[in-house]
Enzyme design. Structure first.
Site, mmCIF file in Angstrom:
data_model
loop_
_atom_site.group_PDB
_atom_site.id
_atom_site.type_symbol
_atom_site.label_atom_id
_atom_site.label_comp_id
_atom_site.label_asym_id
_atom_site.label_seq_id
_atom_site.Cartn_x
_atom_site.Cartn_y
_atom_site.Cartn_z
ATOM 1 N N HIS A 1 37.093 -61.354 6.154
ATOM 2 C CA HIS A 1 37.017 -60.607 7.421
ATOM 3 C C HIS A 1 38.108 -59.529 7.456
ATOM 4 O O HIS A 1 37.862 -58.402 7.892
ATOM 5 C CB HIS A 1 37.242 -61.545 8.619
ATOM 6 C CG HIS A 1 36.224 -62.626 8.757
ATOM 7 N ND1 HIS A 1 36.511 -63.954 8.522
ATOM 8 C CD2 HIS A 1 34.910 -62.582 9.119
ATOM 9 C CE1 HIS A 1 35.427 -64.685 8.739
ATOM 10 N NE2 HIS A 1 34.435 -63.887 9.099
ATOM 11 N N SER B 1 34.210 -69.247 6.236
ATOM 12 C CA SER B 1 34.860 -70.066 7.277
ATOM 13 C C SER B 1 34.501 -71.530 7.076
ATOM 14 O O SER B 1 35.238 -72.421 7.490
ATOM 15 C CB SER B 1 34.403 -69.607 8.661
ATOM 16 O OG SER B 1 34.692 -68.230 8.804
#
Ligand code: PAF
Length: 291
Positions: A39, A188
């Protein structure tokens, strides 16, 4: 610089209006939080390309199936805000579900065709959730560019299609998958893995690398390339395959022979985590992430 955290549609609209009034460019990085270096690379790229970057953090209930990990999905706004700030973005939009889905909501965005195969087979309502929320975020943030990771290759292709079909005035920028030094694609969901499961999860990137080596040595037949990857995967027990497919990189339709860019994509369960990874064989449209 302190990152500015906005929570409501009214707040983000007001902020975007003020930026637009003075003609400043906006980059959007939509995320579900639990941010990692993948990210951060999107945020840094947006900061480089645009005057302002809005990062959104919203664990989108609409893209989770009934037996998926919505409740368990990691939520860590403070830690995420530090990552956003460290990567140089100034605005974080973290709405609650009713801000995104007002009571009685009845409007959804569906992309057909591209959502049928790959993850669409195992997660039938997933992409409808993704395109609905991304359309809403594009409307709220009105960005010049929006940034997505190649790890979610199908998602990126589906969003490009939606943006083209609905005429959103935003460029969709897709950046390369960020990997650990041993090849594991950042996700994640990697945090669900025990050390032993993490070692098993390396089977995915290893299988893709095996097929890529085979492609580099001149093999173009899908059957042979898939066989190479499948053989490599089968060397690691405890990797439960959802799919392993070689498809055209644009249409996502299965192919017999690699003649233009092709996407070799894998999804598998390792312990509690469903992991995906992919590699493009042949020329790719993914932007190089020189930062
Ligand atoms: O890739 C993700 O994190 C999500 O699917 C997205 C694009 C933020 C939509 O919820």
């Amino acid at each position: 610089m302190r990152v500015e955290i906005l929570r409501t549609r009214a707040e983000i609209r007001k902020r975007v209006r003020s930026l637009r009034r003075v003609g400043e460019s906006i980059g959007l990085v939509p995320t579900m939080g639990a941010l990692h270096e993948g990210h951060a690379s999107l945020v840094r790229r947006s900061v480089r390309d645009n005057r302002h970057t809005i990062v959104t953090i919203f664990v989108n209930p609409l893209q989770f199936g009934p037996s998926e990990d919505l409740a368990a999905y990691p939520r860590q706004l403070e830690a995420d805000a530090r990552i956003v700030e460290g990567a140089g973005a100034g605005i974080l939009f973290a709405p609650s579900p009713p801000e995104v889905y007002p009571e009685g909501d009845a409007t959804f965005v569906t992309v057909e065709g591209l959502t049928r195969g790959l993850c669409g087979q195992c997660r039938p309502s997933h992409f409808r959730g993704v395109t609905t929320v991304v359309a809403k975020l594009l409307l709220l943030a009105s960005p010049d560019r929006a940034y997505f990771g190649q790890k979610d290759a199908q998602q990126a292709r589906v969003i490009r299609r939606m943006v083209l079909d609905l005429g959103f005035d935003a460029e969709i920028v897709v950046l390369p998958t960020v990997r650990e030094p041993d090849g594991l694609a950042l996700s994640s969901r990697n945090r669900y893995l025990s050390p032993e499961e993490r070692t098993r999860a390396l089977a995915l990137s290893r299988a893709l690398a095996a097929a890529r080596a085979c492609f580099a040595s001149g093999e173009r037949r899908a059957k042979a390339l898939l066989e190479q990857a499948r053989r490599s995967l089968s060397e690691t027990p405890g990797v439960e395959l959802d799919y392993l497919e070689l498809v055209d990189d644009e249409t996502l339709e299965p192919i017999d022979t690699v003649s233009s860019a092709a996407l070799l994509a894998v999804a598998a369960r390792v312990g509690p985590a469903r992991l995906i990874d992919n590699v493009v064989l042949g020329a790719s449209r993914v932007v190089a992430a020189e930062e």
